[in-house]
Motif scaffolding. Structure first.
Motif, PDB file in Angstrom:
ATOM      1  N   ILE A  87       0.827  -1.211   0.000  1.00  0.00           N
ATOM      2  CA  ILE A  87       0.000   0.000   0.000  1.00  0.00           C
ATOM      3  C   ILE A  87       0.860   1.258   0.000  1.00  0.00           C
ATOM      4  O   ILE A  87       0.588   2.203  -0.744  1.00  0.00           O
TER       5      ILE A  87
ATOM      6  N   CYS B  92       0.626   4.203  -2.773  1.00  0.00           N
ATOM      7  CA  CYS B  92       0.272   5.581  -2.403  1.00  0.00           C
ATOM      8  C   CYS B  92       1.361   6.570  -2.795  1.00  0.00           C
ATOM      9  O   CYS B  92       1.063   7.709  -3.165  1.00  0.00           O
TER      10      CYS B  92
ATOM     11  N   GLN C 156      -2.716   5.677   2.782  1.00  0.00           N
ATOM     12  CA  GLN C 156      -2.470   4.320   3.269  1.00  0.00           C
ATOM     13  C   GLN C 156      -3.610   3.820   4.147  1.00  0.00           C
ATOM     14  O   GLN C 156      -4.029   2.667   4.036  1.00  0.00           O
TER      15      GLN C 156
ATOM     16  N   ALA D  84      -6.688   3.093   1.796  1.00  0.00           N
ATOM     17  CA  ALA D  84      -6.492   1.862   1.027  1.00  0.00           C
ATOM     18  C   ALA D  84      -6.560   0.629   1.926  1.00  0.00           C
ATOM     19  O   ALA D  84      -7.136  -0.389   1.541  1.00  0.00           O
ATOM     20  N   LYS D  85      -5.995   0.747   3.119  1.00  0.00           N
ATOM     21  CA  LYS D  85      -6.039  -0.385   4.057  1.00  0.00           C
ATOM     22  C   LYS D  85      -7.478  -0.715   4.428  1.00  0.00           C
ATOM     23  O   LYS D  85      -7.884  -1.875   4.436  1.00  0.00           O
TER      24      LYS D  85
ATOM     25  N   GLY E   6      -5.281  -3.829   0.892  1.00  0.00           N
ATOM     26  CA  GLY E   6      -4.136  -3.981  -0.001  1.00  0.00           C
ATOM     27  C   GLY E   6      -4.387  -4.892  -1.186  1.00  0.00           C
ATOM     28  O   GLY E   6      -3.491  -5.133  -1.984  1.00  0.00           O
TER      29      GLY E   6
ATOM     30  N   SER F 287      -5.463  -5.323  -4.650  1.00  0.00           N
ATOM     31  CA  SER F 287      -5.735  -4.471  -5.813  1.00  0.00           C
ATOM     32  C   SER F 287      -6.863  -5.025  -6.678  1.00  0.00           C
ATOM     33  O   SER F 287      -7.340  -4.342  -7.573  1.00  0.00           O
TER      34      SER F 287
ATOM     35  N   LEU G  68      -7.734  -1.141  -5.274  1.00  0.00           N
ATOM     36  CA  LEU G  68      -7.065  -0.778  -4.031  1.00  0.00           C
ATOM     37  C   LEU G  68      -7.812   0.320  -3.286  1.00  0.00           C
ATOM     38  O   LEU G  68      -7.967   0.269  -2.072  1.00  0.00           O
TER      39      LEU G  68
END
Length: 137
Positions: free
Chosen positions: A42, A46, A58, A61-62, A67, A69, A84
C-alpha cells in the motif's frame, strides 16, 4: 426441553456460519469483476502520487481493500467498487473509459480524480472518518 436446546444451538451455529460467509471488500465482496486477489504494498502504491497525505492514502487503502488491488464489492444500490481504493462504477466512465480499474495504475488514476473531485480531500470515501482524513489531503 432437549429439542428446544438443540434447536437453539442449531440456530446459533447457523447464524455464526452466515456471519462468517458475509462478503467483505478484502474477500472480493461477492463479485468477480477484477478476479481473485492481488495484494500489493500500500505504501508503495500511495507514493506514486505526491499530491495527497501518504498516511491518509495508506489508511484509506487499508480500510477499503486491505491492499488487495483486485478487491471488489457489490453495493446495495447496484454499483460496484473495485481496486485498491475501491473506485465506484459510477466513476469508471470519467476515469477509465467505462472499464473497471482493476490494476493498480488505472485504479490510482481514478482515485486521484475522485480525490480531486472532493476538492483534494478524502471526503468522498466512506472510510475517511475512520482514518480521520475527511477534510485532509
Amino acid at each position: 426441553m432437549n429439542t428446544l436446546l438443540l434447536s437453539l444451538l442449531a440456530f446459533v451455529a447457523l447464524a455464526a456460519a452466515e456471519e462468517l460467509t458475509v462478503p467483505h471488500n478484502e474477500t472480493n465482496g461477492g463479485c468477480s469483476t477484477c478476479g481473485g486477489s492481488a495484494y500489493v504494498d500500500i505504501a508503495s502504491a500511495c507514493s506514486r502520487y505526491s499530491g495527497w497525505s501518504q498516511s491518509c492514502c495508506q489508511c484509506i487503502a487499508k480500510h477499503e481493500s486491505s491492499g488487495n488491488s483486485h478487491a471488489c464489492n457489490k453495493n446495495t444500490n447496484g454499483s460496484t467498487d473495485v481496486g485498491l481504493w475501491q473506485v465506484n462504477s459510477m466513476n469508471w466512465a470519467s476515469c477509465n473509459g467505462g472499464n473497471p480499474p482493476c490494476d493498480v495504475s488505472s485504479n490510482l488514476q481514478c482515485a486521484i480524480k475522485v480525490f480531486q473531485w472532493g476538492h483534494n480531500t478524502w471526503k468522498l470515501w466512506s472510510t475517511c472518518g475512520g482514518c480521520g482524513c475527511c477534510g485532509s489531503k
